[in-house]
Design an enzyme around this catalytic site. Structure first.
Site, PDB file in Angstrom:
ATOM      1  N   LYS A 126      -4.239 126.317  -8.073  1.00  0.00           N
ATOM      2  CA  LYS A 126      -5.450 126.470  -7.669  1.00  0.00           C
ATOM      3  C   LYS A 126      -5.449 127.786  -7.099  1.00  0.00           C
ATOM      4  CE  LYS A 126      -5.290 121.558  -5.788  1.00  0.00           C
ATOM      5  NZ  LYS A 126      -5.417 120.922  -4.591  1.00  0.00           N
ATOM      6  N   HIS A 129      -7.073 131.907  -2.695  1.00  0.00           N
ATOM      7  CA  HIS A 129      -8.562 131.859  -2.069  1.00  0.00           C
ATOM      8  C   HIS A 129      -8.455 132.330  -0.460  1.00  0.00           C
ATOM      9  CE1 HIS A 129      -7.734 127.936  -0.048  1.00  0.00           C
ATOM     10  NE2 HIS A 129      -7.744 127.442  -1.621  1.00  0.00           N
ATOM     11  N   HIS A 132      -6.188 130.956   1.864  1.00  0.00           N
ATOM     12  CA  HIS A 132      -4.514 131.639   1.790  1.00  0.00           C
ATOM     13  C   HIS A 132      -5.050 133.000   2.479  1.00  0.00           C
ATOM     14  CE1 HIS A 132      -4.549 128.586  -1.765  1.00  0.00           C
ATOM     15  NE2 HIS A 132      -3.585 128.361  -0.768  1.00  0.00           N
TER      16      HIS A 132
END
Length: 573
Positions: A126, A129, A132
């Site tokens: 994933k 983004h 994070h």
């Protein structure tokens, strides 16, 4: 510590007058305020005396004797206020900063009390983004604030590199993967693959993903070889982003490392009579008596879950004395479930969830998903544009350059580095400015503004002070006449500087970086006021030396605070 010395002087005398323990009085004394009068105070009602608080306050003010540190005690309603001797307070504060320098604001703690932090923790399948971003920036602060308090810290980037979601990625790569794109940009390409396979998910694809994961758990060398390649390429890509943020981890870990500890975990849970089996064969732990439901720890098909691997990880880490997980508020229930099971199974105690809210209003040039790299690139581009608007200073930067790692960078390389550090400063400050549990609206324009509550403003303040130190032929020495610092701006700046150790302690107790950030803005504002009044150039050398030490101490304190929140202070912009 300077402020501590004054507090002890107050508490010591009050203890003799009231018979209250000195330790109790120290705990009640308020921290120094940025004001010209009455820097400390104590609420008399909290002494829990049988006497009337206002009457007692007046009586204590009358009995309190001024000394070499405290100038006056005065009563105001139920509060007892204390004023310090300004010259002595300034002297003690500046001496402390001069002696401690980069360690100013730090405290001491038990060196054997190791703290383990889990933060950032992206999933290989994933995007790295905005969520994070928050975990990464906040986690770096949590690490640094523990270090400032004297604790040894192990920062772990616990990757999502295992589980069914990885099996789905592997199935998708067989269909949509491109080896060249994988080598060039693994994070973006693996995400694109993951999105595509999710868009055409079928029962058969789901079965293939489960089968692939089962082969991983059974140790199939072929699938594990591909898994390792995806993992290594992703970590390499992550490291380049972390480097821009000035972040290093003591180790990279992941769910995959817990595999040998899954069965021992199941054995332990069974030995503690914590396992309940459902009709379809899944294993759960009943936490309903704690209002935490009945989380599943083993699926009906025998495979593990994220919770299983988190618990097994505690066996791997051998029950650290203190564990902290920097995870969004949406995971609060999950973290409570994990902590409670760990407690019931005697796996670990002293576990903490440092939660944070969501980032709202973000967009990207590349679609709906915001990658951290895009955020940093956009911030850097905006800052480079801003730098070029001041042609004179920009050309000076290109010519004189900037220090990095023991060498001087010049030309466009220097400009790019400054723009990148300004951009990351802007991102960090916008993220840490408000209480961490609050959602906040992301704004590139507000974030990169040179004025207002931005990281750019703090960097410019620091760089401006560095320029003064470079351009004035005045030494920084404690062999100066502190009595020359008579202006109210000088006293107010010394007061602001003296607050930093208490700010660090307060921020540690609450795990709120905004306590430090908001203090830094107050300090920077006070520095600006002092700088406009306390001239160094073309004044008497003795006066210049005293003022230079004061401004240097403030700049050193600002630099220490910036480092604490994860920002590398710039000496030239």
């Amino acid at each position: 510590m300077s402020a501590t010395k004054f507090r002890k002087a107050i508490a010591s005398q009050l203890s003799r007058i009231t018979s209250c323990p000195e330790s109790q009085l120290l705990g009640l004394l308020g921290t120094p305020k940025t004001a010209l009068n009455q820097q400390f105070n104590i609420p008399i009602p909290r002494l829990k005396s049988q006497r009337d608080s206002v009457q007692l306050s007046n009586e204590l003010a009358h009995k309190f004797q001024p000394d070499s540190l405290i100038q006056e005690a005065s009563a105001k309603g139920p509060f007892l206020h204390f004023s310090v001797r300004p010259t002595e307070y300034i002297r003690q504060t500046l001496l402390q900063v001069y002696n401690e320098q980069s360690n100013y604001g730090c405290h001491t703690a038990d060196k054997s009390h190791i703290v383990v932090l889990d933060y950032s923790s992206p999933n290989i399948a994933k995007p790295f983004h905005a969520g994070h971003l928050r975990s990464t920036i906040l986690g770096n602060f949590v690490k640094r604030i523990h270090q400032a308090m004297g604790y040894p810290v192990i920062g772990i980037n616990y990757l999502g590199d295992w589980g069914k979601q990885y099996g789905l990625l592997a199935v998708g790569f067989e269909k949509y993967g491109d080896k060249a794109l994988l080598e060039k940009d693994p994070i973006h390409h693996l995400y694109d693959v993951y999105v595509k396979i999710n868009s055409d998910i079928t029962e058969d694809v789901d079965r293939q993903a489960n089968e692939y994961f089962r082969r991983m758990e059974e140790g199939d060398l072929t699938v594990l070889e591909q898994w390792k390649r995806f993992r290594d390429l992703s970590i390499s890509s992550y490291k380049s982003i972390y480097k821009r943020l000035g972040i290093e981890f003591e180790r990279y870990s992941g769910e995959s490392e817990t595999e040998p500890y899954i069965q021992p975990l199941y054995d332990l849970l069974q030995s503690k009579n914590l396992i309940n089996k459902t009709a379809d064969g899944a294993w759960t732990v009943d936490l309903s008596s704690y209002d935490l439901g009945s989380p599943v720890v083993r699926r009906a098909d025998g495979t593990s879950l994220y919770l299983t691997r988190d618990l097994a990880n505690l066996i791997l880490r051998q029950s650290p004395k203190k564990s902290m997980y920097i995870v969004g508020t949406e995971q609060s229930l999950y973290m409570q479930q994990m902590f409670k099971i760990a407690e019931l199974a005697s796996l670990a105690t002293n576990m903490h969830h440092v939660s944070f809210g969501r980032v709202q209003g973000m967009s990207t040039r590349k679609g709906t998903v915001v990658f951290l790299q895009d955020i940093l690139d956009t911030a850097q581009e905006q800052m480079l544009k801003n730098l070029k608007e001041n042609v004179t200073k920009y050309n000076e930067l290109l010519t004189l350059g900037i220090q990095k790692g023991g060498q001087r960078l010049v030309g466009q390389e220097a400009a790019n580095l400054v723009a990148d550090q300004l951009g990351t400063s802007a991102v960090i400050v916008q993220d840490l400015f408000a209480n961490r549990v609050k959602n906040y609206s992301f704004s590139y324009d507000r974030m990169t503004a040179a004025r207002g509550y931005t990281g750019v403003y703090l960097q410019y303040t620091h760089a401006r002070m560095c320029a003064i130190e470079r351009k004035t032929n005045t030494q920084i020495t404690t062999d100066c006449d502190f009595s020359l610092l008579k202006e109210k701006e000088a006293f107010e700046l010394a007061l602001a500087v003296s607050q930093f150790p208490d700010v660090v302690k307060s921020s540690y107790q609450s795990m709120e970086p905004c306590v430090v950030v908001q203090y830094l803005f107050k300090l920077a504002h006070t520095m600006g006021q002092a700088n406009s009044t306390l001239r160094i150039k073309d004044v008497d050398p003795s006066l210049a030396e005293a003022r230079m030490l004061l401004l240097w101490a403030a700049r050193t304190t600002l630099a220490n605070g910036l480092k604490l929140i994860g920002i590398s202070p710039l000496e030239r912009i």
